[in-house]
Write a protein that holds these residues in place. Structure first.
Motif, PDB file in Angstrom:
ATOM      1  N   VAL A  12       0.851  -1.183   0.000  1.00 19.56           N
ATOM      2  CA  VAL A  12       0.000   0.000   0.000  1.00 19.56           C
ATOM      3  C   VAL A  12       0.894   1.244   0.000  1.00 19.56           C
ATOM      4  O   VAL A  12       2.013   1.209   0.535  1.00 19.56           O
ATOM      5  CB  VAL A  12      -0.955  -0.007   1.210  1.00 19.56           C
ATOM      6  N   GLN A  13       0.419   2.308  -0.605  1.00 19.89           N
ATOM      7  CA  GLN A  13       1.172   3.560  -0.623  1.00 19.89           C
ATOM      8  C   GLN A  13       1.049   4.288   0.713  1.00 19.89           C
ATOM      9  O   GLN A  13       0.072   4.092   1.450  1.00 19.89           O
ATOM     10  CB  GLN A  13       0.659   4.456  -1.746  1.00 19.89           C
ATOM     11  N   PRO A  14       2.034   5.113   1.044  1.00 19.18           N
ATOM     12  CA  PRO A  14       1.923   5.917   2.271  1.00 19.18           C
ATOM     13  C   PRO A  14       0.619   6.694   2.304  1.00 19.18           C
ATOM     14  O   PRO A  14       0.195   7.259   1.293  1.00 19.18           O
ATOM     15  CB  PRO A  14       3.134   6.847   2.176  1.00 19.18           C
ATOM     16  N   GLY A  15      -0.019   6.700   3.471  1.00 16.77           N
ATOM     17  CA  GLY A  15      -1.315   7.337   3.629  1.00 16.77           C
ATOM     18  C   GLY A  15      -2.492   6.429   3.356  1.00 16.77           C
ATOM     19  O   GLY A  15      -3.635   6.797   3.643  1.00 16.77           O
ATOM     20  N   GLY A  16      -2.230   5.260   2.826  1.00 18.23           N
ATOM     21  CA  GLY A  16      -3.296   4.322   2.495  1.00 18.23           C
ATOM     22  C   GLY A  16      -3.781   3.520   3.695  1.00 18.23           C
ATOM     23  O   GLY A  16      -3.342   3.729   4.830  1.00 18.23           O
ATOM     24  N   SER A  17      -4.698   2.595   3.403  1.00 19.93           N
ATOM     25  CA  SER A  17      -5.324   1.787   4.448  1.00 19.93           C
ATOM     26  C   SER A  17      -5.280   0.309   4.099  1.00 19.93           C
ATOM     27  O   SER A  17      -5.282  -0.065   2.919  1.00 19.93           O
ATOM     28  CB  SER A  17      -6.793   2.202   4.632  1.00 19.93           C
ATOM     29  N   LEU A  18      -5.249  -0.505   5.129  1.00 17.98           N
ATOM     30  CA  LEU A  18      -5.396  -1.954   5.010  1.00 17.98           C
ATOM     31  C   LEU A  18      -6.188  -2.455   6.208  1.00 17.98           C
ATOM     32  O   LEU A  18      -6.147  -1.851   7.282  1.00 17.98           O
ATOM     33  CB  LEU A  18      -4.034  -2.665   4.985  1.00 17.98           C
ATOM     34  N   ARG A  19      -6.857  -3.571   6.006  1.00 25.71           N
ATOM     35  CA  ARG A  19      -7.584  -4.216   7.098  1.00 25.71           C
ATOM     36  C   ARG A  19      -7.079  -5.641   7.228  1.00 25.71           C
ATOM     37  O   ARG A  19      -7.234  -6.432   6.293  1.00 25.71           O
ATOM     38  CB  ARG A  19      -9.086  -4.210   6.839  1.00 25.71           C
ATOM     39  N   LEU A  80      -7.730  -5.733  12.438  1.00 20.33           N
ATOM     40  CA  LEU A  80      -6.927  -4.545  12.675  1.00 20.33           C
ATOM     41  C   LEU A  80      -7.095  -3.623  11.472  1.00 20.33           C
ATOM     42  O   LEU A  80      -6.592  -3.931  10.386  1.00 20.33           O
ATOM     43  CB  LEU A  80      -5.448  -4.890  12.881  1.00 20.33           C
ATOM     44  N   GLN A  81      -7.832  -2.546  11.673  1.00 20.10           N
ATOM     45  CA  GLN A  81      -8.003  -1.544  10.631  1.00 20.10           C
ATOM     46  C   GLN A  81      -6.851  -0.557  10.740  1.00 20.10           C
ATOM     47  O   GLN A  81      -6.667   0.064  11.795  1.00 20.10           O
ATOM     48  CB  GLN A  81      -9.335  -0.820  10.787  1.00 20.10           C
ATOM     49  N   MET A  82      -6.103  -0.421   9.654  1.00 21.99           N
ATOM     50  CA  MET A  82      -4.916   0.426   9.653  1.00 21.99           C
ATOM     51  C   MET A  82      -5.100   1.545   8.639  1.00 21.99           C
ATOM     52  O   MET A  82      -5.209   1.288   7.442  1.00 21.99           O
ATOM     53  CB  MET A  82      -3.667  -0.401   9.314  1.00 21.99           C
ATOM     54  N   ASN A  83      -5.168   2.769   9.124  1.00 26.26           N
ATOM     55  CA  ASN A  83      -5.305   3.953   8.281  1.00 26.26           C
ATOM     56  C   ASN A  83      -4.065   4.824   8.400  1.00 26.26           C
ATOM     57  O   ASN A  83      -3.294   4.680   9.360  1.00 26.26           O
ATOM     58  CB  ASN A  83      -6.535   4.748   8.692  1.00 26.26           C
ATOM     59  N   GLY A  84      -3.888   5.703   7.448  1.00 24.71           N
ATOM     60  CA  GLY A  84      -2.734   6.597   7.505  1.00 24.71           C
ATOM     61  C   GLY A  84      -1.406   5.870   7.587  1.00 24.71           C
ATOM     62  O   GLY A  84      -0.514   6.265   8.337  1.00 24.71           O
ATOM     63  N   LEU A  85      -1.280   4.820   6.802  1.00 21.18           N
ATOM     64  CA  LEU A  85      -0.080   3.979   6.906  1.00 21.18           C
ATOM     65  C   LEU A  85       1.179   4.730   6.508  1.00 21.18           C
ATOM     66  O   LEU A  85       1.162   5.580   5.592  1.00 21.18           O
ATOM     67  CB  LEU A  85      -0.256   2.725   6.052  1.00 21.18           C
ATOM     68  N   LYS A  86       2.253   4.407   7.212  1.00 19.48           N
ATOM     69  CA  LYS A  86       3.551   5.031   7.002  1.00 19.48           C
ATOM     70  C   LYS A  86       4.578   3.955   6.641  1.00 19.48           C
ATOM     71  O   LYS A  86       4.400   2.780   6.999  1.00 19.48           O
ATOM     72  CB  LYS A  86       3.994   5.728   8.284  1.00 19.48           C
ATOM     73  N   PRO A  87       5.667   4.340   5.976  1.00 13.85           N
ATOM     74  CA  PRO A  87       6.697   3.338   5.681  1.00 13.85           C
ATOM     75  C   PRO A  87       7.191   2.604   6.929  1.00 13.85           C
ATOM     76  O   PRO A  87       7.518   1.409   6.849  1.00 13.85           O
ATOM     77  CB  PRO A  87       7.807   4.184   5.048  1.00 13.85           C
ATOM     78  N   GLY A 108       1.536 -15.107  10.213  1.00 16.51           N
ATOM     79  CA  GLY A 108       1.934 -13.750   9.861  1.00 16.51           C
ATOM     80  C   GLY A 108       1.469 -13.344   8.477  1.00 16.51           C
ATOM     81  O   GLY A 108       1.269 -14.188   7.600  1.00 16.51           O
ATOM     82  N   THR A 109       1.290 -12.043   8.313  1.00 19.43           N
ATOM     83  CA  THR A 109       0.926 -11.490   7.007  1.00 19.43           C
ATOM     84  C   THR A 109       1.779 -10.231   6.774  1.00 19.43           C
ATOM     85  O   THR A 109       1.925  -9.395   7.664  1.00 19.43           O
ATOM     86  CB  THR A 109      -0.589 -11.183   6.921  1.00 19.43           C
ATOM     87  N   GLN A 110       2.330 -10.136   5.570  1.00 15.04           N
ATOM     88  CA  GLN A 110       3.258  -9.049   5.260  1.00 15.04           C
ATOM     89  C   GLN A 110       2.497  -7.774   4.913  1.00 15.04           C
ATOM     90  O   GLN A 110       1.581  -7.800   4.081  1.00 15.04           O
ATOM     91  CB  GLN A 110       4.158  -9.430   4.090  1.00 15.04           C
ATOM     92  N   VAL A 111       2.896  -6.681   5.537  1.00 12.30           N
ATOM     93  CA  VAL A 111       2.388  -5.354   5.192  1.00 12.30           C
ATOM     94  C   VAL A 111       3.577  -4.515   4.739  1.00 12.30           C
ATOM     95  O   VAL A 111       4.562  -4.372   5.474  1.00 12.30           O
ATOM     96  CB  VAL A 111       1.692  -4.685   6.391  1.00 12.30           C
ATOM     97  N   THR A 112       3.489  -4.001   3.527  1.00 11.64           N
ATOM     98  CA  THR A 112       4.549  -3.164   2.981  1.00 11.64           C
ATOM     99  C   THR A 112       3.967  -1.811   2.592  1.00 11.64           C
ATOM    100  O   THR A 112       3.008  -1.755   1.808  1.00 11.64           O
ATOM    101  CB  THR A 112       5.209  -3.816   1.761  1.00 11.64           C
ATOM    102  N   VAL A 113       4.532  -0.752   3.152  1.00 11.15           N
ATOM    103  CA  VAL A 113       4.071   0.605   2.860  1.00 11.15           C
ATOM    104  C   VAL A 113       5.182   1.308   2.080  1.00 11.15           C
ATOM    105  O   VAL A 113       6.243   1.600   2.621  1.00 11.15           O
ATOM    106  CB  VAL A 113       3.734   1.383   4.137  1.00 11.15           C
ATOM    107  N   SER A 114       4.923   1.538   0.820  1.00  4.79           N
ATOM    108  CA  SER A 114       5.948   2.098  -0.050  1.00  4.79           C
ATOM    109  C   SER A 114       5.309   2.759  -1.254  1.00  4.79           C
ATOM    110  O   SER A 114       4.257   2.319  -1.738  1.00  4.79           O
ATOM    111  CB  SER A 114       6.898   0.994  -0.523  1.00  4.79           C
TER     112      SER A 114
END
Length: 115
Positions: A12-19, A80-87, A108-114
């Motif tokens: 996800v890009q910076p500022g994006g969201s994932l659940r 886990l709702q994740m908003n405003g994601l950062k690198p 585990g599940t990979q979350v990449t913010v880039s």
């Protein structure tokens, strides 16, 4: 036996969201606290958020106001709702519970913010 299966990670890009979601089985889910941890490359695993069986929540300071943990006891799910994601949020995220004097972990599940 206790099983925890995470899903929902991704890029996800910076500022994006994932659940993120964690499906639990093999124990009386509603009475146990559930937690999300994360581990970034070269760093120790850290507690991100927790929720009690009755819904009380706690968060690490770095995610307060951006992440929300919730649970559905009817479906044996914790989210886990994740908003405003950062690198700096880039990590493998793990679902966890403590039962019978031991930790149980999902795969585990990979979350990449880039960008």
């Amino acid at each position: 036996q206790v099983q925890l299966v995470e899903s929902g990670g991704g890029l996800v890009q910076p500022g994006g969201s994932l659940r993120l979601s964690c499906a639990a089985s093999g124990f009386a889910f509603s009475v146990y606290a559930m937690r999300w941890y994360r581990q970034a490359p070269g760093k120790e695993r850290e507690l991100v958020a927790g929720i009690s069986g009755t819904g009380s929540t706690n968060y690490v300071d770095s995610v307060k106001g951006r992440f929300t943990i919730s649970r559905d006891n009817a479906k044996n799910m914790v989210n886990l709702q994740m908003n405003g994601l950062k690198p700096d949020d880039t990590a493998v995220y793990y679902c966890n519970t403590w039962k019978n004097s031991r930790d149980y972990w999902g795969q585990g599940t990979q979350v990449t913010v880039s960008s």
